[in-house]
Design an enzyme around this catalytic site. Structure first.
Site, short mmCIF file in Angstrom:
data_model
loop_
_atom_site.label_atom_id
_atom_site.label_comp_id
_atom_site.label_asym_id
_atom_site.label_seq_id
_atom_site.Cartn_x
_atom_site.Cartn_y
_atom_site.Cartn_z
N ASN A 39 -12.88 4.07 0.00
CA ASN A 39 -11.64 4.20 0.77
C ASN A 39 -11.96 4.47 2.23
O ASN A 39 -12.94 5.14 2.57
CB ASN A 39 -10.70 5.26 0.17
CG ASN A 39 -11.33 6.61 -0.05
OD1 ASN A 39 -12.52 6.72 -0.30
ND2 ASN A 39 -10.53 7.65 0.06
N GLU A 41 -9.83 5.62 5.62
CA GLU A 41 -8.55 6.12 6.15
C GLU A 41 -8.52 5.97 7.67
O GLU A 41 -9.54 5.73 8.32
CB GLU A 41 -8.39 7.59 5.74
CG GLU A 41 -8.40 7.76 4.22
CD GLU A 41 -8.31 9.21 3.77
OE1 GLU A 41 -8.46 10.12 4.61
OE2 GLU A 41 -8.09 9.41 2.55
N CYS A 50 -7.64 1.56 0.08
CA CYS A 50 -8.25 2.10 -1.14
C CYS A 50 -9.61 1.44 -1.44
O CYS A 50 -9.88 0.31 -1.01
CB CYS A 50 -7.33 1.89 -2.33
SG CYS A 50 -5.91 2.98 -2.33
N GLU A 52 -10.65 0.26 -4.25
CA GLU A 52 -10.50 -0.96 -5.05
C GLU A 52 -10.20 -2.16 -4.15
O GLU A 52 -10.74 -3.26 -4.34
CB GLU A 52 -9.37 -0.81 -6.07
CG GLU A 52 -9.57 0.31 -7.07
CD GLU A 52 -9.00 1.65 -6.62
OE1 GLU A 52 -9.05 1.96 -5.41
OE2 GLU A 52 -8.50 2.40 -7.48
N CYS A 83 -3.90 3.37 -7.62
CA CYS A 83 -2.51 3.49 -7.16
C CYS A 83 -1.74 2.21 -7.50
O CYS A 83 -2.33 1.20 -7.91
CB CYS A 83 -2.47 3.76 -5.65
SG CYS A 83 -2.84 2.31 -4.65
N CYS A 86 -2.89 -0.96 -5.73
CA CYS A 86 -4.18 -1.46 -6.23
C CYS A 86 -4.03 -2.10 -7.59
O CYS A 86 -4.74 -3.06 -7.92
CB CYS A 86 -5.20 -0.34 -6.28
SG CYS A 86 -5.84 0.05 -4.64
N1 THU Z 1 -7.53 6.18 -3.27
C1 THU Z 1 -8.35 5.15 -3.61
O1 THU Z 1 -9.17 4.68 -2.79
N2 THU Z 1 -8.24 4.63 -4.86
C2 THU Z 1 -7.46 5.14 -5.84
O2 THU Z 1 -7.47 4.63 -6.95
C3 THU Z 1 -6.62 6.30 -5.57
C4 THU Z 1 -6.54 6.73 -4.16
C5 THU Z 1 -7.68 6.78 -1.92
C6 THU Z 1 -6.64 6.43 -0.91
C7 THU Z 1 -6.72 7.61 0.04
O3 THU Z 1 -7.79 7.38 0.96
C8 THU Z 1 -7.12 8.76 -0.85
O4 THU Z 1 -7.66 8.19 -2.03
C9 THU Z 1 -5.98 9.68 -1.24
O5 THU Z 1 -4.87 8.97 -1.67
#
Ligand code: THU
Length: 130
Positions: A39, A41, A50, A52, A83, A86
């Site tokens: 991930n 941000e 994310c 994925e 999420c 994803c």
């Molecule tokens: N996140 C992912 O990368 N994958 C997931 O399956 C769940 C959430 C990340 C997005 C964000 O950077 C952090 O986790 C919190 O939501």
């Protein structure tokens, strides 16, 4: 290197200063290649991109478009679940029976199918009359 090992390794590179929740993902495409994502941000959109989605983007950039298997890992009390966005992205590039393994860094794992994650997925066939 297994997909779990690849996902664990790439998770270390996650850029998550806002959530402090690092996620790693690794997939094997039907072509046999392994593609990873973490991930990423940013201050304007702290949810960022994310893990994925990153792995899928890497697969597509490498010239493949079908997922054979995908693993996701995070430091969560229960296996981290993709999420909603994803789930739709995974369903775009994977058959319904493809396995999605969700893991924690301390060794819990749960494997489900894409159909389990997104039952009744919207797909291109529903636009056949358009
Ligand atoms: N996140 C992912 O990368 N994958 C997931 O399956 C769940 C959430 C990340 C997005 C964000 O950077 C952090 O986790 C919190 O939501």
């Amino acid at each position: 290197m297994t997909l779990l090992e690849a996902a664990t390794a790439v998770r270390e590179n996650a850029y998550a200063p806002y959530s402090r929740f690092k996620v790693g993902a690794a997939l094997r495409s039907t072509g046999g290649g392994v593609h990873v994502g973490c991930n990423v941000e940013n201050v304007a959109y702290p949810e960022g991109t994310c893990a994925e989605a990153g792995a899928i983007a890497a697969m597509v950039a490498a010239g493949d478009t079908r997922i054979a298997e995908i693993v996701v890992i995070a430091d969560s009390p229960t296996p981290v679940t993709p999420c909603g966005g994803c789930r739709q992205k995974i369903a775009e590039f994977a058959d319904a029976a493809v396995k999605v393994t969700m893991c924690t860094v301390d060794g819990l794992a749960q494997t489900v199918t894409v159909a389990d994650l997104l039952p009744g997925a919207f797909d291109a066939a529903q636009m056949d009359r358009a």
